[in-house]
Design a protein around this motif. Structure first.
Motif, short mmCIF file in Angstrom:
data_model
loop_
_atom_site.label_atom_id
_atom_site.label_comp_id
_atom_site.label_asym_id
_atom_site.label_seq_id
_atom_site.Cartn_x
_atom_site.Cartn_y
_atom_site.Cartn_z
N ASP A 76 0.85 -1.18 0.00
CA ASP A 76 0.00 0.00 0.00
C ASP A 76 0.89 1.24 0.00
N PRO A 77 1.24 1.74 -1.19
CA PRO A 77 2.20 2.85 -1.28
C PRO A 77 1.73 4.15 -0.61
N VAL A 78 0.44 4.34 -0.47
CA VAL A 78 -0.06 5.58 0.10
C VAL A 78 -0.05 5.54 1.63
N TYR A 79 -0.62 4.51 2.21
CA TYR A 79 -0.80 4.47 3.67
C TYR A 79 0.20 3.58 4.40
N GLY A 80 0.75 2.59 3.76
CA GLY A 80 1.72 1.71 4.41
C GLY A 80 1.14 1.04 5.64
N CYS A 81 1.88 1.09 6.76
CA CYS A 81 1.44 0.47 8.02
C CYS A 81 0.17 1.10 8.55
N VAL A 82 0.02 2.38 8.34
CA VAL A 82 -1.16 3.08 8.86
C VAL A 82 -2.43 2.51 8.24
N GLY A 83 -2.36 2.14 6.97
CA GLY A 83 -3.51 1.52 6.32
C GLY A 83 -3.88 0.21 6.98
N ALA A 84 -2.88 -0.60 7.29
CA ALA A 84 -3.13 -1.88 7.95
C ALA A 84 -3.70 -1.67 9.35
N ILE A 85 -3.15 -0.69 10.07
CA ILE A 85 -3.64 -0.40 11.42
C ILE A 85 -5.08 0.10 11.37
N SER A 86 -5.38 0.98 10.44
CA SER A 86 -6.74 1.49 10.30
C SER A 86 -7.72 0.38 9.96
N LEU A 88 -7.43 -2.79 10.75
CA LEU A 88 -7.61 -3.61 11.95
C LEU A 88 -8.46 -2.89 13.00
N GLU A 89 -8.27 -1.58 13.16
CA GLU A 89 -9.10 -0.83 14.11
C GLU A 89 -10.56 -0.84 13.68
N ASN A 90 -10.80 -0.72 12.39
CA ASN A 90 -12.17 -0.78 11.87
C ASN A 90 -12.78 -2.15 12.12
N GLN A 91 -11.98 -3.19 11.92
CA GLN A 91 -12.46 -4.54 12.16
C GLN A 91 -12.79 -4.75 13.64
N GLN A 94 -16.10 -3.08 14.35
CA GLN A 94 -17.23 -3.87 13.85
C GLN A 94 -17.49 -5.06 14.74
N LEU A 95 -16.43 -5.71 15.21
CA LEU A 95 -16.61 -6.85 16.10
C LEU A 95 -17.20 -6.43 17.45
N GLN A 96 -16.83 -5.25 17.94
CA GLN A 96 -17.42 -4.75 19.17
C GLN A 96 -18.91 -4.49 18.98
N MET A 97 -19.27 -3.98 17.81
CA MET A 97 -20.69 -3.76 17.52
C MET A 97 -21.44 -5.09 17.49
N GLN A 98 -20.88 -6.08 16.82
CA GLN A 98 -21.52 -7.39 16.75
C GLN A 98 -21.65 -8.01 18.14
N LEU A 99 -20.64 -7.81 18.97
CA LEU A 99 -20.69 -8.31 20.35
C LEU A 99 -21.82 -7.63 21.12
N ALA A 100 -21.94 -6.31 20.95
CA ALA A 100 -23.01 -5.57 21.65
C ALA A 100 -24.38 -6.06 21.19
N VAL A 101 -24.53 -6.30 19.91
CA VAL A 101 -25.81 -6.80 19.39
C VAL A 101 -26.08 -8.20 19.94
N SER A 154 -24.22 3.75 11.06
CA SER A 154 -23.91 4.50 9.85
C SER A 154 -22.49 4.23 9.39
N SER A 155 -21.59 3.84 10.30
CA SER A 155 -20.20 3.57 9.92
C SER A 155 -19.97 2.10 9.58
N SER A 156 -20.92 1.23 9.86
CA SER A 156 -20.72 -0.19 9.62
C SER A 156 -21.91 -0.76 8.88
N SER A 157 -21.65 -1.44 7.79
CA SER A 157 -22.74 -2.03 7.03
C SER A 157 -23.07 -3.42 7.51
N ASN A 158 -22.27 -4.03 8.38
CA ASN A 158 -22.50 -5.39 8.85
C ASN A 158 -23.37 -5.44 10.10
N VAL A 159 -23.75 -4.32 10.63
CA VAL A 159 -24.50 -4.28 11.88
C VAL A 159 -25.98 -4.20 11.57
#
Length: 173
Positions: A76-86, A88-91, A94-101, A154-159
């Motif tokens: 990922d030439p634009v974001y590098g590690c930050v893209g991977a971290i972002s 994973l944070e998004n994932q 989403q998992l926290q949302m699924q847990l809450a549901v 609104s930020s997650s389509s899987n919820v």
């Protein structure tokens, strides 16, 4: 290294590997890809300067970080590690949302099971007042979960966006 085979950096740069080569301990000759990718992203001169500025005990960790970042930059030439971290944070979000549901769904089922039990006798009523208050607090928790799920949907389509859909769509099927 000096006498035997040159390190991966000296091989790639086509130079003689000196006895005090800064790259030799971290870029062995049997793993040339490791130095090639770091050289491609950062350049040999920059890597050499970085390693010389660090204490010897921190250099191995720095090389490991440089290799990781270089691999991420190539993917990922634009974001590098930050893209991977972002990602994973998004994932995680989403998992926290699924847990809450799922917790809300479990709480609803538990509340339905408790409401299906026969009504207690008047002598038991005093003891069960505490459980009724706990159940009321659980209803507050349900509304908090549902508000959390609907505000973040609104930020997650899987919820599940519709709270009434909890009965229709199960997470375990």
């Amino acid at each position: 290294m000096g006498g035997s085979s040159p390190c991966a950096s000296c091989k790639l740069l086509r130079r003689r590997c000196a006895k005090d080569c800064i790259f030799a301990p971290y870029f062995p000759s049997d793993d040339p890809h490791k130095f090639a990718i770091v050289h491609r992203v950062f350049g040999a001169s920059n890597v050499s300067k970085m390693l010389q500025e660090l204490p010897v005990q921190q250099r191995a960790d720095a090389v490991s970080s440089l290799v990781y970042e270089a691999n991420a930059r190539v993917r990922d030439p634009v974001y590098g590690c930050v893209g991977a971290i972002s990602y994973l944070e998004n994932q995680v979000s989403q998992l926290q949302m699924q847990l809450a549901v799922a917790q809300t769904e479990m709480l609803c089922i538990r509340m339905q099971q408790e409401s299906a039990l026969p009504m207690p006798m008047p002598t038991q009523m005093q003891q069960d007042d505490k459980s009724f208050l706990a159940a009321t607090n659980n209803l507050d928790n349900i509304s908090q979960y549902l508000n959390f799920a609907s505000s973040s949907s609104s930020s997650s389509s899987n919820v599940i966006q519709d709270p009434s859909a909890l009965k229709r769509e199960s997470l375990w099927t």
